[in-house]
Scaffold this active site. Sequence first.
Site, PDB file in Angstrom:
ATOM      1  N   LYS A 148       0.662  -1.102   0.483  1.00  0.00           N
ATOM      2  CA  LYS A 148       0.071   0.268  -0.100  1.00  0.00           C
ATOM      3  C   LYS A 148       0.579   1.087   0.002  1.00  0.00           C
ATOM      4  CE  LYS A 148      -4.562  -1.007   0.199  1.00  0.00           C
ATOM      5  NZ  LYS A 148      -5.498  -0.655  -0.563  1.00  0.00           N
ATOM      6  N   SER A 183       0.863  -9.567  -0.404  1.00  0.00           N
ATOM      7  CA  SER A 183       0.438  -8.424  -0.662  1.00  0.00           C
ATOM      8  C   SER A 183       0.963  -8.002   0.925  1.00  0.00           C
ATOM      9  CB  SER A 183      -0.929  -8.105  -1.353  1.00  0.00           C
ATOM     10  OG  SER A 183      -2.008  -8.360  -0.212  1.00  0.00           O
TER      11      SER A 183
END
Length: 397
Positions: free
Chosen positions: A49, A300
């Site tokens: 992110k 992720s």
Amino acid sequence: MLNLDNFYKARYVLKSAIHKTDLVHAVKINPECDVYLKPENLQNTGSFKIRGAYYKISQLTDEEKAKGVIACSAGNHAQGVALGAAAHGIKSLICLPEGAPMSKVEATRSYGAEICLVPGVYDDAYKKAIQLKEEKGYTFIHPFDDENVIAGQGTIGLELLDQLPDVEAIVVSVGGGGLISGIAFAVKSLNPNVKVYGVQAAGAASMVRSLETHKREILPSVSTIADGIAVKEPGTLTYDICSKYVDGIVTVTEDEICGAILHLLEKEKVVAEGAGAASVAAVMYNKVPVKGKKTICVVSGGNIDVTILHRVIKRGLAKSGRVSVINVELDDQPGNLVEVASVIAGCGGNITSVRHERNGDSEKINACILRIVCETRDDEHVKHINDELRRKGFKLI
């Protein structure tokens, strides 16, 4: 409009702010394909992110920066915005759902952000952030439905093609769709032959549902251990990009996610959160058509709350056949328990607990139920123990 120039610009901007995470060859995940991991769990802030958040903030005007930024997140985007804002000398306010892992909340606060906890899930935090944006004039940093954010996340796609030029398939976890949109756009623009597959938790399959009905759908509720992808509604941009560039999106169960977390931890020495492990779960349990293909799973994020890790491991052990529960109905007579235990021990099982229930589920007055928890090697080992108990005349229920 998205264009590759913005992706390359994002890569240049991010050079000094992120790690270029190296691929890890993970041959044990699925023997039927050649698997590599992209360990974004090792990224600054512990997830991908930071890429989109940092790049988006870098492109704000001086006027927008002066207003301060606001964001909503289940935790990972929050940390990316907080770090990106601090790096640019900007005030940040982050709205997080009350159920966000405490580790993510405290990590966000440690980067200098002000925290606003909101009852509900991500979508409720989003509504609160928009309300405060309108009231206070903050600049809103969307977690996924923004071209600059998508371009930042899409730098992963550029890296993957550099690191493994002959990659055939890329598997990506999907929440709101920012990560897979960026990767799919970048990869398909440069090499349309590479397959890009998405993975959602079965309890939060908003993009899957939307693609099935050919319009954006809002789920009434979401429930999953993968809090980073627990999103009720995909973005407008991300839905359109996924419709055009993604080859398919599948779902995985909670047990499959836990099994993947356990495998990554035990076999690959990689700590992944639920959202990060979902891509691996899809390959482990053959949810995506990658047999025989050189495949990259994007891990992720790794910001898993250690307070729930033991529960995840327990479910993962059960899913992989490492722990099994055997229910045996037998006559309540001396020696029967010893014989059952002997059969299990003879098969190499290790009994960790036994519960003896009289007058339980059986219709026989003189019967009892044994609920036995065993440590086992795998599903084949469990089957062998069960078959041997039946061969000895015991009734399994």
